[in-house]
Write an enzyme that holds these catalytic residues in place. Sequence first.
Site, PDB file in Angstrom:
ATOM      1  N   ASP A  53       0.837  -1.195   0.000  1.00 17.15           N
ATOM      2  CA  ASP A  53       0.000   0.000   0.000  1.00 17.15           C
ATOM      3  C   ASP A  53       0.881   1.256   0.000  1.00 17.15           C
ATOM      4  O   ASP A  53       1.379   1.636   1.022  1.00 17.15           O
ATOM      5  CB  ASP A  53      -0.939  -0.008   1.204  1.00 17.15           C
ATOM      6  CG  ASP A  53      -0.220  -0.295   2.526  1.00 17.15           C
ATOM      7  OD1 ASP A  53       0.886  -0.884   2.536  1.00 17.15           O
ATOM      8  OD2 ASP A  53      -0.793   0.088   3.567  1.00 17.15           O
ATOM      9  N   GLU A 237      12.331   1.078   8.329  1.00 20.76           N
ATOM     10  CA  GLU A 237      11.269   0.291   7.703  1.00 20.76           C
ATOM     11  C   GLU A 237      11.584  -0.023   6.233  1.00 20.76           C
ATOM     12  O   GLU A 237      11.317  -1.118   5.749  1.00 20.76           O
ATOM     13  CB  GLU A 237       9.973   1.086   7.802  1.00 20.76           C
ATOM     14  CG  GLU A 237       8.809   0.523   7.023  1.00 20.76           C
ATOM     15  CD  GLU A 237       7.718   1.554   6.821  1.00 20.76           C
ATOM     16  OE1 GLU A 237       6.559   1.147   6.684  1.00 20.76           O
ATOM     17  OE2 GLU A 237       8.022   2.769   6.782  1.00 20.76           O
TER      18      GLU A 237
END
Length: 284
Positions: A53, A237
């Site tokens: 996403d 991340e």
Amino acid sequence: MPDGALLNRYWDSRDTPRDESWAEDVATAREATGRSAAEVYRDLRSGAESGWDFSSRWFDDPQNIATLHTTEIVPVDLNSLLWTLERTIAAHCRALAERACVRDFDRRAGARKRAMNRYLWSVSERRFGDWDRRTGRMTSSVSAAGLYPLFTGWANRSQARDTARQTEAVLIAPGGLRTTALTTGQQWDAPNGWAPLQWVAISGLDRYGHRATAETIGTRWLGTVDRVYRETGKMLEKYDVEQQRPGGGGEYPLQDGFGWTNGVTRVLLDRYPDVVSETAPTAP
């Protein structure tokens, strides 16, 4: 699928904006032409459920999120993982002498593999990819998802060889594996690289004997993580694998930490122990 075979797609039962991104989803739906807001919301939710996403994998126009149609895409990574799950269930049933279960899940896995070879492998382009149910053909997106058939082991040797060649030509960047071949501002596109996709690629390529390509990805990724850690004192991340710096894009700020980065880095340090020196990083 067109011939009645069954493959899976991402789907969310709700057709409202996401709670965590309500304003963004309303704005995206306003920009979509010729579609209901409910349809756009479902595709946004399904894209979030995919984990990617967002990515140009789901878009008609790679630069415009309002053209996403996630629920019409049959993803190569999802179906590869489900094939593994069916095989795993069959193996456990076999150990328990549950013959009906073995027959059922062997049949499911065999049918899925035949369908994946038919729809998720392009003979002419010699690559794995996603299938668009609206157009009746594979999408043009070249992404790290195409390495899942190697990671899960259903690709044949010829397919694996062609996948390794395409990976070398299109997806390997100076700092690791690109997520896709396109730069769009979405976080699951270039220039970002993500730890789990590095591991999928390295494990899959290594499984089929393409160890040099796997090592190139692994050592370059470690170089990126090490460089950013020395500069910031953080594990992140995601990373920009073009410039070997912190990643960006997407709907939210870059996140510090992340177990998948720590875990993949740890196992790659064991696999390629001479890449990173023991010099302590400079504190930020």
